[in-house]
Design a protein around this motif. Structure first.
Motif, PDB file in Angstrom:
ATOM      1  N   CYS A   1       0.827  -1.212   0.000  1.00  0.00           N
ATOM      2  CA  CYS A   1       0.000   0.000   0.000  1.00  0.00           C
ATOM      3  C   CYS A   1       0.857   1.257   0.000  1.00  0.00           C
ATOM      4  CB  CYS A   1      -0.934  -0.014   1.199  1.00  0.00           C
ATOM      5  SG  CYS A   1      -2.259  -1.233   1.078  1.00  0.00           S
ATOM      6  N   LEU A   2       1.973   1.221   0.718  1.00  0.00           N
ATOM      7  CA  LEU A   2       2.904   2.351   0.698  1.00  0.00           C
ATOM      8  C   LEU A   2       3.489   2.544  -0.697  1.00  0.00           C
ATOM      9  CD1 LEU A   2       4.768   1.731   4.076  1.00  0.00           C
ATOM     10  CD2 LEU A   2       3.465   3.796   3.511  1.00  0.00           C
ATOM     11  N   ASP A   3       3.908   1.451  -1.306  1.00  0.00           N
ATOM     12  CA  ASP A   3       4.501   1.537  -2.644  1.00  0.00           C
ATOM     13  C   ASP A   3       3.497   2.029  -3.685  1.00  0.00           C
ATOM     14  OD1 ASP A   3       6.875   0.614  -1.590  1.00  0.00           O
ATOM     15  OD2 ASP A   3       6.589  -1.462  -2.255  1.00  0.00           O
ATOM     16  N   ALA A   4       2.234   1.669  -3.499  1.00  0.00           N
ATOM     17  CA  ALA A   4       1.189   2.071  -4.437  1.00  0.00           C
ATOM     18  C   ALA A   4       0.669   3.479  -4.170  1.00  0.00           C
ATOM     19  CB  ALA A   4       0.033   1.083  -4.391  1.00  0.00           C
ATOM     20  N   LYS A   5       1.113   4.063  -3.048  1.00  0.00           N
ATOM     21  CA  LYS A   5       0.728   5.434  -2.677  1.00  0.00           C
ATOM     22  C   LYS A   5      -0.784   5.587  -2.518  1.00  0.00           C
ATOM     23  CE  LYS A   5       4.812   7.697  -4.663  1.00  0.00           C
ATOM     24  NZ  LYS A   5       5.591   6.459  -4.815  1.00  0.00           N
ATOM     25  N   VAL A   6      -1.387   4.597  -1.841  1.00  0.00           N
ATOM     26  CA  VAL A   6      -2.818   4.690  -1.575  1.00  0.00           C
ATOM     27  C   VAL A   6      -3.059   5.669  -0.431  1.00  0.00           C
ATOM     28  CG1 VAL A   6      -3.070   2.306  -2.335  1.00  0.00           C
ATOM     29  CG2 VAL A   6      -2.992   2.809   0.117  1.00  0.00           C
ATOM     30  N   ASP A   7      -4.311   6.014  -0.221  1.00  0.00           N
ATOM     31  CA  ASP A   7      -4.651   7.019   0.784  1.00  0.00           C
ATOM     32  C   ASP A   7      -5.016   6.416   2.139  1.00  0.00           C
ATOM     33  OD1 ASP A   7      -4.829   9.626  -0.995  1.00  0.00           O
ATOM     34  OD2 ASP A   7      -5.778   7.998  -2.110  1.00  0.00           O
ATOM     35  N   TYR A   8      -5.655   5.249   2.115  1.00  0.00           N
ATOM     36  CA  TYR A   8      -6.079   4.578   3.344  1.00  0.00           C
ATOM     37  C   TYR A   8      -5.812   3.087   3.249  1.00  0.00           C
ATOM     38  CZ  TYR A   8      -9.097   8.504   4.910  1.00  0.00           C
ATOM     39  OH  TYR A   8      -9.580   9.710   5.341  1.00  0.00           O
TER      40      TYR A   8
ATOM     41  N   LYS B   1      -3.433   6.778   5.914  1.00  0.00           N
ATOM     42  CA  LYS B   1      -4.455   6.821   6.954  1.00  0.00           C
ATOM     43  C   LYS B   1      -5.034   5.417   7.168  1.00  0.00           C
ATOM     44  CE  LYS B   1      -5.654  11.633   6.044  1.00  0.00           C
ATOM     45  NZ  LYS B   1      -6.715  12.575   5.637  1.00  0.00           N
ATOM     46  N   ILE B   2      -5.664   5.240   8.327  1.00  0.00           N
ATOM     47  CA  ILE B   2      -6.213   3.932   8.696  1.00  0.00           C
ATOM     48  C   ILE B   2      -7.727   4.043   8.906  1.00  0.00           C
ATOM     49  CG2 ILE B   2      -6.158   2.022  10.346  1.00  0.00           C
ATOM     50  CD1 ILE B   2      -3.543   2.380   8.849  1.00  0.00           C
ATOM     51  N   CYS B   3      -8.453   3.105   8.307  1.00  0.00           N
ATOM     52  CA  CYS B   3      -9.897   2.981   8.531  1.00  0.00           C
ATOM     53  C   CYS B   3     -10.161   1.620   9.165  1.00  0.00           C
ATOM     54  CB  CYS B   3     -10.670   3.107   7.224  1.00  0.00           C
ATOM     55  SG  CYS B   3     -12.460   2.892   7.409  1.00  0.00           S
ATOM     56  N   ALA B   4     -10.704   1.623  10.373  1.00  0.00           N
ATOM     57  CA  ALA B   4     -11.053   0.381  11.071  1.00  0.00           C
ATOM     58  C   ALA B   4     -12.517   0.061  10.810  1.00  0.00           C
ATOM     59  CB  ALA B   4     -10.806   0.528  12.570  1.00  0.00           C
TER      60      ALA B   4
ATOM     61  N   ASP C   1      -8.065   7.040  11.622  1.00  0.00           N
ATOM     62  CA  ASP C   1      -8.574   8.250  10.980  1.00  0.00           C
ATOM     63  C   ASP C   1     -10.042   8.139  10.600  1.00  0.00           C
ATOM     64  OD1 ASP C   1      -5.878   9.770  10.456  1.00  0.00           O
ATOM     65  OD2 ASP C   1      -5.540   7.682   9.855  1.00  0.00           O
ATOM     66  N   ARG C   2     -10.511   6.912  10.426  1.00  0.00           N
ATOM     67  CA  ARG C   2     -11.905   6.674  10.040  1.00  0.00           C
ATOM     68  C   ARG C   2     -12.365   5.389  10.696  1.00  0.00           C
ATOM     69  NH1 ARG C   2     -13.925   7.642   4.771  1.00  0.00           N
ATOM     70  NH2 ARG C   2     -12.244   9.171   4.590  1.00  0.00           N
ATOM     71  N   ILE C   3     -13.642   5.355  11.083  1.00  0.00           N
ATOM     72  CA  ILE C   3     -14.227   4.154  11.667  1.00  0.00           C
ATOM     73  C   ILE C   3     -15.478   3.795  10.876  1.00  0.00           C
ATOM     74  CG2 ILE C   3     -15.356   3.161  13.703  1.00  0.00           C
ATOM     75  CD1 ILE C   3     -13.556   4.913  15.435  1.00  0.00           C
ATOM     76  N   GLY C   4     -15.505   2.586  10.340  1.00  0.00           N
ATOM     77  CA  GLY C   4     -16.675   2.123   9.606  1.00  0.00           C
ATOM     78  C   GLY C   4     -17.626   1.401  10.542  1.00  0.00           C
ATOM     79  N   ILE C   5     -18.898   1.732  10.449  1.00  0.00           N
ATOM     80  CA  ILE C   5     -19.910   1.080  11.275  1.00  0.00           C
ATOM     81  C   ILE C   5     -21.072   0.646  10.401  1.00  0.00           C
ATOM     82  CG2 ILE C   5     -19.275   2.394  13.335  1.00  0.00           C
ATOM     83  CD1 ILE C   5     -21.853   4.037  12.890  1.00  0.00           C
TER      84      ILE C   5
END
Length: 215
Positions: free
Chosen positions: A142-149, A178-181, A200-204
């Protein structure tokens, strides 16, 4: 703090109806949620329902298994954006990943990211299917692909977010992604624990006890 400011209200069940999407969007607007996350076929409808609000619209592509080919994911992502999506969620191709074909996994993610340009991309790595070393490898891709989350889970596997793995994610990517749980977060107390460790984000979903969220 209104936790809904970082919440992503999610409705991804295969039996999701138009009525469900209407209810979801109305709830998101009323609660001032950060975003809604839905399957791509409902993006155009949701865009109309969210018009005039600050709620962002997230569309999944190649969901929930990530096994569709890259060109199909790109087409679905571009169509979703044309229909009003503000962000794209894609699932890492677990079959290729478990085959240790990391070059193909990286190419898949990178090509989708390049195709959607400045539109934020979240990559779901399905942490319940990975050991620690695999989690670290997924982070590097994900770092190499330069994704956002990086997003923890689809909600369709054997488990969702855990504090232990999210801490590993945070340590691995630091502040570069960023991290989305998502999944397994059903009340304010649990959500606050994830917030405390820096997500940074929480999915519910509909199982969350919304009445317990403090304004």
């Amino acid at each position: 703090m209104n936790l809904f400011k970082i919440f992503e209200l999610t409705q991804l069940h295969p039996r999701t109806s138009e009525r469900d999407i209407i209810d979801l969007c109305q709830e998101a607007v009323a609660l001032e949620a950060h975003s809604v996350c839905i399957n791509s076929s409902y993006v155009a409808l949701a865009k109309q329902l969210l018009e005039g609000s600050d709620v962002k619209l997230v569309s999944t592509v190649g969901f929930p298994f990530g096994t569709t080919d890259t060109l199909t994911k790109i087409h679905e992502a571009k169509t979703a954006i044309e229909n009003g999506a503000d962000e794209i969620d894609m699932v890492i191709n677990l079959g290729l990943f478990k085959s240790k074909n990391y070059v193909s996994v990286l190419r898949d993610v990178t090509d989708v990211k390049l195709a959607i340009g400045s539109i934020p991309l979240k990559v779901i790595i399905e942490i319940s299917e990975l050991n620690k070393n695999e989690v670290l490898k997924a982070c590097q891709i994900c770092l190499d692909a330069k994704v956002d989350y990086i997003k923890t889970s689809t909600g369709f596997s054997k488990g969702g977010a855990t504090l232990t793995v999210v801490k590993i994610l945070k340590k691995s990517v630091k502040n570069r992604i960023k991290i989305c749980a998502f999944d397994g977060i059903y009340d304010e107390e649990t959500a606050s624990k994830y917030l405390d460790i820096g997500v940074d984000r929480i999915g519910i979903n509909s199982d969350f006890k919304a009445s317990e969220v403090a304004a």
